[in-house]
Scaffold this motif. Structure first.
Motif, PDB file in Angstrom:
ATOM      1  N   TYR A  56       0.792  -1.149   0.012  1.00 18.92           N
ATOM      2  CA  TYR A  56      -0.094  -0.098   0.035  1.00 18.92           C
ATOM      3  C   TYR A  56       0.854   1.486   0.009  1.00 18.92           C
ATOM      4  CZ  TYR A  56      -4.347  -2.665   0.557  1.00 18.92           C
ATOM      5  OH  TYR A  56      -5.250  -3.535   0.229  1.00 18.92           O
ATOM      6  N   ILE A  57       2.201   1.172   0.816  1.00 16.87           N
ATOM      7  CA  ILE A  57       3.072   2.371   0.650  1.00 16.87           C
ATOM      8  C   ILE A  57       3.525   2.740  -0.954  1.00 16.87           C
ATOM      9  CG2 ILE A  57       5.216   3.174   1.248  1.00 16.87           C
ATOM     10  CD1 ILE A  57       4.964   1.644   3.813  1.00 16.87           C
ATOM     11  N   PHE A  58       3.701   1.602  -1.469  1.00 18.78           N
ATOM     12  CA  PHE A  58       4.162   1.653  -2.696  1.00 18.78           C
ATOM     13  C   PHE A  58       3.149   2.092  -3.775  1.00 18.78           C
ATOM     14  CE2 PHE A  58       7.759  -0.835  -1.515  1.00 18.78           C
ATOM     15  CZ  PHE A  58       9.044   0.111  -1.741  1.00 18.78           C
ATOM     16  N   LEU A  59       1.929   1.645  -3.632  1.00 14.32           N
ATOM     17  CA  LEU A  59       0.851   1.851  -4.447  1.00 14.32           C
ATOM     18  C   LEU A  59       0.325   3.242  -4.203  1.00 14.32           C
ATOM     19  CD1 LEU A  59      -1.495   0.924  -6.290  1.00 14.32           C
ATOM     20  CD2 LEU A  59      -2.842   0.258  -4.246  1.00 14.32           C
ATOM     21  N   GLY A  60       0.681   3.996  -2.775  1.00 12.97           N
ATOM     22  CA  GLY A  60       0.245   5.148  -2.907  1.00 12.97           C
ATOM     23  C   GLY A  60       1.157   6.145  -3.391  1.00 12.97           C
ATOM     24  N   LEU A  61       2.346   5.826  -3.307  1.00  8.19           N
ATOM     25  CA  LEU A  61       3.420   6.687  -4.067  1.00  8.19           C
ATOM     26  C   LEU A  61       3.278   6.484  -5.648  1.00  8.19           C
ATOM     27  CD1 LEU A  61       6.965   5.479  -1.951  1.00  8.19           C
ATOM     28  CD2 LEU A  61       5.803   7.825  -2.111  1.00  8.19           C
ATOM     29  N   LEU A  62       3.097   5.460  -6.154  1.00  8.02           N
ATOM     30  CA  LEU A  62       2.819   5.350  -7.620  1.00  8.02           C
ATOM     31  C   LEU A  62       1.654   6.266  -7.719  1.00  8.02           C
ATOM     32  CD1 LEU A  62       3.491   1.677  -8.288  1.00  8.02           C
ATOM     33  CD2 LEU A  62       4.801   3.846  -9.091  1.00  8.02           C
ATOM     34  N   THR A  63       0.657   6.285  -7.143  1.00 10.27           N
ATOM     35  CA  THR A  63      -0.682   7.326  -7.425  1.00 10.27           C
ATOM     36  C   THR A  63      -0.170   8.637  -7.236  1.00 10.27           C
ATOM     37  OG1 THR A  63      -2.060   5.548  -6.433  1.00 10.27           O
ATOM     38  CG2 THR A  63      -3.058   7.547  -6.539  1.00 10.27           C
ATOM     39  N   LEU A  64       0.590   8.903  -6.458  1.00 15.02           N
ATOM     40  CA  LEU A  64       1.075  10.331  -6.284  1.00 15.02           C
ATOM     41  C   LEU A  64       1.867  10.754  -7.259  1.00 15.02           C
ATOM     42  CD1 LEU A  64       1.230  12.743  -4.344  1.00 15.02           C
ATOM     43  CD2 LEU A  64       3.195  11.874  -3.413  1.00 15.02           C
ATOM     44  N   ILE A  65       2.726   9.935  -7.670  1.00 15.27           N
ATOM     45  CA  ILE A  65       3.607  10.052  -8.833  1.00 15.27           C
ATOM     46  C   ILE A  65       2.746  10.395 -10.195  1.00 15.27           C
ATOM     47  CG2 ILE A  65       5.499   9.248 -10.292  1.00 15.27           C
ATOM     48  CD1 ILE A  65       6.711   7.912  -7.830  1.00 15.27           C
ATOM     49  N   THR A  66       1.956   9.343 -10.275  1.00 14.08           N
ATOM     50  CA  THR A  66       0.964   9.596 -11.510  1.00 14.08           C
ATOM     51  C   THR A  66       0.316  11.016 -11.519  1.00 14.08           C
ATOM     52  OG1 THR A  66       0.858   7.243 -11.680  1.00 14.08           O
ATOM     53  CG2 THR A  66      -0.879   8.480 -12.891  1.00 14.08           C
ATOM     54  N   SER A  67      -0.333  11.286 -10.268  1.00  7.81           N
ATOM     55  CA  SER A  67      -0.923  12.528 -10.011  1.00  7.81           C
ATOM     56  C   SER A  67      -0.188  13.720 -10.497  1.00  7.81           C
ATOM     57  CB  SER A  67      -1.663  12.533  -8.877  1.00  7.81           C
ATOM     58  OG  SER A  67      -2.472  11.639  -8.421  1.00  7.81           O
ATOM     59  N   LEU A  68       0.950  13.706 -10.166  1.00  9.86           N
ATOM     60  CA  LEU A  68       2.082  14.784 -10.461  1.00  9.86           C
ATOM     61  C   LEU A  68       2.216  14.927 -11.771  1.00  9.86           C
ATOM     62  CD1 LEU A  68       4.185  14.804  -6.890  1.00  9.86           C
ATOM     63  CD2 LEU A  68       2.200  16.359  -7.639  1.00  9.86           C
ATOM     64  N   THR A  69       2.728  13.609 -12.296  1.00  6.33           N
ATOM     65  CA  THR A  69       3.063  13.739 -13.625  1.00  6.33           C
ATOM     66  C   THR A  69       1.989  14.267 -14.581  1.00  6.33           C
ATOM     67  OG1 THR A  69       4.478  11.700 -13.005  1.00  6.33           O
ATOM     68  CG2 THR A  69       3.878  12.206 -15.463  1.00  6.33           C
ATOM     69  N   MET A  70       0.821  13.929 -14.399  1.00  5.55           N
ATOM     70  CA  MET A  70      -0.420  14.149 -15.323  1.00  5.55           C
ATOM     71  C   MET A  70      -0.523  15.695 -15.274  1.00  5.55           C
ATOM     72  SD  MET A  70      -3.061  11.351 -14.915  1.00  5.55           S
ATOM     73  CE  MET A  70      -3.903  11.935 -16.439  1.00  5.55           C
ATOM     74  N   GLN A  71       0.027  16.465 -14.119  1.00  6.49           N
ATOM     75  CA  GLN A  71      -0.170  17.933 -14.199  1.00  6.49           C
ATOM     76  C   GLN A  71       0.966  18.542 -15.254  1.00  6.49           C
ATOM     77  OE1 GLN A  71      -2.810  19.291 -12.905  1.00  6.49           O
ATOM     78  NE2 GLN A  71      -3.043  16.967 -12.128  1.00  6.49           N
ATOM     79  N   LEU A  72       2.089  17.618 -15.429  1.00  9.57           N
ATOM     80  CA  LEU A  72       3.112  18.338 -16.257  1.00  9.57           C
ATOM     81  C   LEU A  72       2.826  18.517 -17.637  1.00  9.57           C
ATOM     82  CD1 LEU A  72       6.047  16.294 -14.589  1.00  9.57           C
ATOM     83  CD2 LEU A  72       5.306  18.449 -13.915  1.00  9.57           C
TER      84      LEU A  72
END
Length: 186
Positions: free
Chosen positions: A99-115
Motif C-alpha cells: 500500500y505504501i508503494f501503491l500510494g507513492l505510484l498514485t501520487l507520482i501519476t497524479s503529479l506527472t499528469m499535471q506536467l
C-alpha cells in the motif's frame, strides 16, 4: 507466446493501417488532448456516433485497466525487492509495503499528469513501451536459448530454432524505423 506475439503484431499493424487509410487522407492527426477523439473516428466511419462513443468508453476502460495493472505489478515487485534485500523491512507486513508503494505510484501519476497534456504523456509512454516491445524478443532469446539451457535438464531445453522471435524483432524494428522516419520527416 505465439498468440501474444502474433496478436500484438496484427493489432499494431491494423491500427497503423486504419490510421493511414482513414485518418491520414483527411489530415486528422492527434494533437494533445485529441488523441482518443481522433482515434474514435475509426469507428465513427462505420458505426456513426454510437461507434465513436463506444470507442471512447472502451479507451477509457483500457487506460484505467492498464494503469491499475501497472500500479499493482510495480507495487508488488517493489514490495518483494524491499522484503528480500532489506531484512529489517520485514517489521512491516508485506501488505503495508504494498500500500505504501501503491500510494507513492498514485501520487507520482497524479503529479506527472499535471506536467503535460495527456497526448504527449501517452505518446511518451507508448514510445517507451514500443522500445520494450523491440527489446523483448532479443531478451527472451538470450534468456531461453543462451543463458538458461546449460542449467536445465535436456527435456526442458528449448527445441527448434527461434525464428518467430527473430521475425517479431525484425517486424517491430521495421515499424520503429518507419515511425522515426515519419516523425523526423526524413
Amino acid at each position: 507466446m505465439l498468440v501474444g506475439i502474433v496478436g500484438n503484431l496484427l493489432t499494431t499493424l491494423m491500427t497503423c493501417l486504419l490510421a493511414y487509410a482513414l485518418l491520414f487522407p483527411k489530415g486528422l492527426l492527434p494533437q494533445e488532448y485529441e488523441l482518443a477523439v481522433v482515434q474514435s473516428q475509426f469507428f465513427a466511419v462505420s458505426w456513426g456516433e454510437i461507434g465513436r462513443l463506444l470507442f471512447l468508453v472502451v479507451a477509457a476502460a483500457f487506460l484505467t485497466d492498464t494503469w491499475l495493472a501497472t500500479a499493482d505489478a510495480v507495487s508488488r515487485i517493489q514490495t518483494d525487492i524491499i522484503l528480500t534485500l532489506f531484512p529489517k523491512s520485514r517489521r512491516l507486513p508485506a501488505r503495508r509495503w504494498y500500500y505504501i508503494f501503491l500510494g507513492l505510484l498514485t501520487l507520482i501519476t497524479s503529479l506527472t499528469m499535471q506536467l503535460d497534456a495527456p497526448g504527449p504523456l501517452i505518446l511518451t509512454s507508448a514510445i517507451i513501451g514500443f522500445g520494450g516491445t523491440i527489446m523483448f524478443p532479443v531478451a527472451l532469446y538470450l534468456i531461453n536459448h543462451k543463458m538458461l539451457p546449460p542449467h536445465l535438464p535436456a527435456w526442458a531445453r528449448p527445441k527448434g530454432k527461434p525464428w518467430l522471435l527473430g521475425l517479431s524483432f525484425v517486424v517491430y524494428l521495421l515499424l520503429a524505423v518507419l515511425y522515426l522516419k515519419a516523425s523526423l520527416k526524413l
